[in-house]
Design an enzyme around this catalytic site. Structure first.
Site, PDB file in Angstrom:
ATOM      1  N   ARG A  82      -1.468  -1.119  -4.645  1.00  0.00           N
ATOM      2  CA  ARG A  82      -2.346   0.018  -4.922  1.00  0.00           C
ATOM      3  C   ARG A  82      -1.877   0.793  -6.154  1.00  0.00           C
ATOM      4  O   ARG A  82      -2.657   1.117  -7.022  1.00  0.00           O
ATOM      5  CB  ARG A  82      -2.429   0.950  -3.708  1.00  0.00           C
ATOM      6  CG  ARG A  82      -3.517   2.001  -3.870  1.00  0.00           C
ATOM      7  CD  ARG A  82      -3.822   2.734  -2.581  1.00  0.00           C
ATOM      8  NE  ARG A  82      -2.783   3.676  -2.200  1.00  0.00           N
ATOM      9  CZ  ARG A  82      -2.829   4.418  -1.097  1.00  0.00           C
ATOM     10  NH1 ARG A  82      -3.840   4.292  -0.264  1.00  0.00           N
ATOM     11  NH2 ARG A  82      -1.856   5.263  -0.813  1.00  0.00           N
ATOM     12  N   GLU A  92       2.662   5.053  -4.072  1.00  0.00           N
ATOM     13  CA  GLU A  92       2.648   5.968  -5.218  1.00  0.00           C
ATOM     14  C   GLU A  92       4.011   6.649  -5.460  1.00  0.00           C
ATOM     15  O   GLU A  92       4.235   7.047  -6.605  1.00  0.00           O
ATOM     16  CB  GLU A  92       1.555   7.025  -5.032  1.00  0.00           C
ATOM     17  CG  GLU A  92       0.147   6.482  -5.160  1.00  0.00           C
ATOM     18  CD  GLU A  92      -0.283   5.618  -3.973  1.00  0.00           C
ATOM     19  OE1 GLU A  92      -1.067   4.673  -4.161  1.00  0.00           O
ATOM     20  OE2 GLU A  92       0.194   5.880  -2.845  1.00  0.00           O
ATOM     21  N   ASP A 132       0.848  -1.190   0.000  1.00  0.00           N
ATOM     22  CA  ASP A 132       0.000   0.000   0.000  1.00  0.00           C
ATOM     23  C   ASP A 132       0.886   1.245   0.000  1.00  0.00           C
ATOM     24  O   ASP A 132       2.109   1.159   0.135  1.00  0.00           O
ATOM     25  CB  ASP A 132      -0.883  -0.042   1.260  1.00  0.00           C
ATOM     26  CG  ASP A 132      -2.015   0.973   1.247  1.00  0.00           C
ATOM     27  OD1 ASP A 132      -2.265   1.576   0.188  1.00  0.00           O
ATOM     28  OD2 ASP A 132      -2.641   1.146   2.310  1.00  0.00           O
ATOM     29  N   HIS A 136     -13.355  -5.139   2.856  1.00  0.00           N
ATOM     30  CA  HIS A 136     -12.401  -4.364   3.654  1.00  0.00           C
ATOM     31  C   HIS A 136     -13.050  -3.057   4.066  1.00  0.00           C
ATOM     32  O   HIS A 136     -13.732  -2.424   3.261  1.00  0.00           O
ATOM     33  CB  HIS A 136     -11.143  -4.091   2.818  1.00  0.00           C
ATOM     34  CG  HIS A 136     -10.116  -3.236   3.497  1.00  0.00           C
ATOM     35  ND1 HIS A 136      -9.668  -3.472   4.775  1.00  0.00           N
ATOM     36  CD2 HIS A 136      -9.442  -2.128   3.062  1.00  0.00           C
ATOM     37  CE1 HIS A 136      -8.754  -2.566   5.100  1.00  0.00           C
ATOM     38  NE2 HIS A 136      -8.609  -1.740   4.080  1.00  0.00           N
TER      39      HIS A 136
END
Length: 978
Positions: free
Chosen positions: A644, A565, A562, A718
């Site tokens: 992600r 980016e 996660d 989730h």
């Protein structure tokens, strides 16, 4: 200054047909008339005609008369002026004589001509000359760029704009805007190579005035074009792509070149349809601004992730920005991943694809011409055109370039349960036990960052999660698996010698550096953090060692990566970022917040392979690659990684979930387009958080979401911290039963889903499939994103609205069968209203297909060993076909090492045949116990299995069922009736 007029003018930037592409010398078509009468030309003295001489007296007389006339005129004018009105302007200048000011006349004429040329460009074909955001563009600013300025005529203010954003541009390129010229072209072993030259610089700094264009006919269905700087190497995306060695023998495309200005036109050979036409707008190639545009053959454009939108993109002035960003899914926003690929439909059902291999921040501007503009701030122009000709073939050709998706481990296709806010390992364990007690299928339990000690990677909260190792052992005993979260940020503030991941990482130099060469420090969940540089192989080894050390403590089975980016709670770093053109480029695409460093690290940060300015959107891909590699070494099975942030080729290493969605009905709906888009992008293992991540769950929404989620390729429930629980056990008995039925239905279809993933891995097929892939000639399917197919045969029609017990679904032309009952539905290509009580999701089988199903159980470990039931949906001619891929479910590269079974099933003329095309021992452990045939028009008098009589049932809705077969899947067999 007025521009110099050339007799050979540039081709106008408009949508051109081939016959329109011609040099124009219209300004010289009329014969120039002589003007000697007005302005006599001096001639040689020897050629002057001689006149008779005049006497002196005559000359004096003439001069005297002239003087008298002049004096009289002066007296008259003076008297008139003295007696004129007193309010007359005393010093008004006389208008200039036209004959004596030719430059002004030319300027006025040129300006008028330019305005006329600008006004002739239709609004839909106006390409933005001033795309900067947050700027109100005036006429002066626009014309300083030598562009046209016309306020758009649209009555809707939202449809036009004087500044950067979405809408009809007020400032746009004129027909004669300078671009590159093709000054040389030569044949190569793969195609052609040419030289491009720009004579006039643009309004962005550091134009590269000489370029090389390399056109490669790589395969009959794949064209590659590279435009590079021949004098200086520029950043190129470091992913592996195929290397062609010879020119395509009979390509499906035709390439045409425009020399002045340079442009590339690609046509489909069979139809003449123009797939790419870059002559519609000028080419820019500056150090930090690369731009080109193309016409599109239709408005039907898909792909271009990652964005929250409908599956079919809106081409009405819609700009999509790509730059990986941590932000909950929001419309008109750059999200977690960057995928510069689109699929376009053409008239008649053909399709093609386009892929720009570039990782820099970029805008992709769609406009209703239809046309598209690519606008990147770095790298090179390296792009592919895929000829299809059907949508599925386009994706196969794209995936062949970026890499085929990995074959998932079997339990990846089960039901996953997670939440942020399991306060302890014991509370996590209690949920697992409740799921078992209620008979709910579950293969995988997850934990969010709660399990960590102070949110530090590779640590365990020894107080609240002390029993986690025992929980994981219990899961394994029950045939279940455990997945944990990891964030890339590594705490930098722990006492020296107390935190091995940081200490060892510092020693090995694995962390990203700032512009001064020091470890860049940002801030994430554990506080101040350093960021591993996954572009360095040294970092991969360090990552593996950290995972191995933690696996010795907690035997996790998969990884959830996660915040990659990479995310940062600061803008840039604790020390900010330098003020330069990398942090503040001449043009900044429409990134959220307007800054490249917004909620991430500095663009000037240094990585092994390049600066972060170039590498940013690759971060998640490179972490996934490191994680998958490490897992293979640790568990010696197929790695399970969910990421992600994503980039092209991600499917080779991980799946993806659609991020931090909300518990809202619109999020339920939008998850379908997200799932379908990522299947186009070569990442078929995808799904959204079932019931929604943030906001309080709603019971009806959660039931409908579980039903839809049962048909996500990746299925996980989730939710967020401090929200009420939303696992299936917490709801009312009616809702709990509906959710259980949906999950058992998924488990019964595991053989279908597993076989679809095999085809994705081996051939680049989609798993969750848009209807238009199978019905490309039916334009009615082009915008459908409320239904979808599994493969080519199973139509899913979920309920996406509250408070209803029905759903309207589109059925393409043909015969469809209710999956549950076998009732037939014949459609002409129309919408049909279906009953949909709370405990039902509508499924329909397409005629001509065979599905292998199993008796479901609570885990796929048990389910996948159950007997098969074959469901055949017969076409009008009585035929059907299907297949099954089967292996041990977890070994690496079973397809590549021939360690699998592959069977095809077919029905023709009342005979079903099972044929083993490839054999492996795993198939011999499975039996076929029953078979149903939908659409058997007459009741049989006799049914035989391998030529032996068998008992059967036949229902009035034309369903034939044969039971108690006991057939070994590893052997050929026949079932026939008469």
């Amino acid at each position: 200054m007025c521009p110099v007029t050339h007799s050979l003018r540039m081709v106008s930037y408009k949508r051109l047909s081939p016959e329109d592409v011609q040099f124009s010398n219209a300004v010289l078509t009329e014969e120039q008339r002589p003007v000697q009468d007005e302005i006599p030309e001096p001639e040689e003295a020897s050629l002057l005609p001689r006149f008779p001489s005049c006497s002196v007296t005559k000359v004096l007389l003439v001069i005297g008369c002239l003087l008298l006339l002049l004096c009289g005129g002066w007296l008259l004018v003076t008297m008139f002026w003295l007696h004129g009105p007193s309010n007359r302007e005393p010093h008004r200048p006389l208008p200039p004589a036209p004959a004596k000011t030719p430059r002004t006349a030319v300027n006025d004429t040129a300006a008028a001509s330019r305005r006329e040329a600008c006004s002739l460009i239709p609004e839909a074909w106006r390409f933005d000359c001033y795309p900067e955001r947050g700027v109100v563009v005036t006429r002066e600013m626009c014309e300083a760029r030598n562009c046209c300025f016309i306020p758009a005529s649209s009555p809707s203010s939202s449809a036009s704009r004087p500044s950067g954003g979405n809408g009809i541009p007020w400032c746009f390129y004129p027909p004669d805007f300078p671009s590159y010229s093709l000054v040389a072209i030569n044949d190569t072993s793969l195609g052609q190579k040419g030289t491009l030259v720009r004579e006039i610089k643009t309004y962005y700094p550091a134009d590269i005035l000489t370029l090389e264009v390399d056109i490669r006919h790589e395969t009959d269905t794949r064209l590659r074009v590279r435009i590079t700087d021949p004098s200086d190497a520029r950043f190129e995306v470091p992913i592996s792509v195929p290397t062609a060695t010879k020119k395509a023998a009979s390509p499906d495309y035709v390439v045409e070149l425009s020399k002045e200005p340079f442009g590339l036109i690609v046509k489909r050979r069979s139809s003449g349809v123009v797939l790419l036409n870059t002559t519609v707008a000028p080419l820019f190639y500056a150090d930090q601004f690369l731009q080109f545009s193309t016409s599109l053959p239709s408005q039907f454009i898909y792909g271009l992730g990652e964005h929250r939108s409908t599956f079919l993109h809106d081409v009405h002035w819609n700009t999509l920005t790509m730059w990986a960003r941590d932000v909950p899914p929001t419309e008109q926003t750059n999200l977690y991943g960057a995928h510069p690929f689109y699929l376009a439909m053409e008239d008649g059902g053909n399709a093609h694809g386009f892929f720009l291999l570039n990782s820099n921040a970029m805008d992709v501007a769609l406009q209703p011409a239809p046309a598209l503009t690519w606008r990147s701030i770095g790298g090179i122009l390296d792009f592919y055109v895929f000829l299809g000709p059907d949508p599925g073939s386009v994706i196969e050709q794209y995936v062949e370039v970026i890499g085929f998706p990995a074959m998932p481990i079997y339990w990846a296709l089960g039901y996953h349960l997670c939440r942020w806010g399991y306060k302890t390992s014991d509370s996590t364990w209690e949920v697992v036990k409740k799921m078992r007690n209620y008979g709910m299928p579950q293969d995988v339990q997850w934990n969010d960052i709660d399990y960590m000690d102070q949110y530090l990677d590779f640590t365990l909260d020894s107080t609240n999660f002390a029993t986690l190792p025992e929980l994981v052992k219990d899961l394994h005993t029950h045939g279940q698996r455990y997945v944990m979260i990891l964030d890339p940020g590594i705490s930098s503030t722990q006492p020296e010698g107390s935190y091995w991941p940081f200490d060892e990482g510092l020693k090995r130099g694995v962390f990203i550096k700032d512009a001064e060469g020091k470890t860049l420090i940002g801030k994430v969940w554990p506080g101040l953090t350093a960021y591993p540089d996954f572009s360095d192989d040294v970092t991969h080894e360090w990552w593996y060692e950290n995972l191995q050390r933690f696996h010795d403590q907690v035997q996790f089975d998969g990884l959830w990566i996660d915040m990659n980016e990479p995310s940062n709670f600061l803008d840039g770093s604790t020390n900010g970022c330098p003020s330069n053109s990398l942090e503040n480029p001449p043009y900044t695409p429409g990134v959220l917040g307007g800054l490249l460093r917004g909620k991430t690290i500095c663009a000037t940060a240094q990585q092994k392979q390049s600066i972060h300015y170039n590498m940013h959107s690759l971060y998640g891909l490179m972490e996934a690659k490191a994680s998958a590699s490490a897992l293979k070494r640790i568990v010696a099975k197929r790695p399970f990684v969910i990421s992600r942030s994503t980039f092209p080729s991600q499917g080779m290493y991980s799946g993806h979930w659609l991020g931090d969605n909300r518990s809202q009905w619109k999020d339920l709906y939008s998850s379908i387009s997200g799932m379908l888009t990522f299947n186009l992008l070569g990442i078929p293992l995808v799904g959204a958080d079932i019931c929604g991540f943030s906001e309080e769950p709603q019971e009806e929404l959660c039931v409908r979401w579980t039903q839809l989620g049962a048909f996500y390729p990746f299925t996980r429930n989730h939710n967020s911290i401090d929200m009420q629980p939303q696992d299936p056990t917490v709801f009312s008995p009616l809702s709990r039963t509906a959710m259980k039925q949906a999950l058992l239905l998924r488990y019964s279809l595991f053989p279908v889903l597993y076989t679809l993933f095999h085809h994705a891995h081996a051939h680049g097929h989609t798993v969750a499939r848009p209807l238009m892939f199978e019905f490309a000639k039916d334009v009615g399917t082009y915008g459908i994103d409320k239904q979808f197919l599994w493969g080519k045969s199973l139509l899913v029609t979920p309920v996406l609205d509250p408070g209803v017990d029905y759903v309207d679904g589109y059925f393409p032309q043909g015969q469809w069968f209710d999956y549950y009952t076998g009732d037939s539905l014949r459609s002409k290509g129309e919408e049909v209203r279906l009953q949909a009580p709370l405990d039902k999701i509508n499924l329909h089988l397409r005629e001509g297909t065979i599905l292998p199903t199993q008796v479901p159980n609570l885990t796929l470990w048990v389910s996948s060993r159950q007997p098969l039931h074959l469901v055949s949906a017969l076409s009008d001619d009585g035929s059907a076909a299907g297949d099954l891929f089967w292996d041990d479910g977890e070994s690496i590269d079973t397809y590549e090492t021939d360690s699998y079974s592959y069977l095809i099933f077919s029905v023709t003329q009342k005979v079903m045949t099972s044929q083993v095309l490839h054999s492996n021992i795993e198939a011999t452990y499975i039996t076929v116990e029953s078979a149903s045939f939908y659409g058997v028009k007459e009741k049989p008098s006799r049914v035989m299995v391998n030529s032996q009589d068998a008992t059967f049932t036949y229902r009035a809705n034309q369903v034939l069922t044969v039971s108690e077969l006991g057939l070994n899947l590893g052997r050929n067999f026949t079932i026939s009736w008469m």
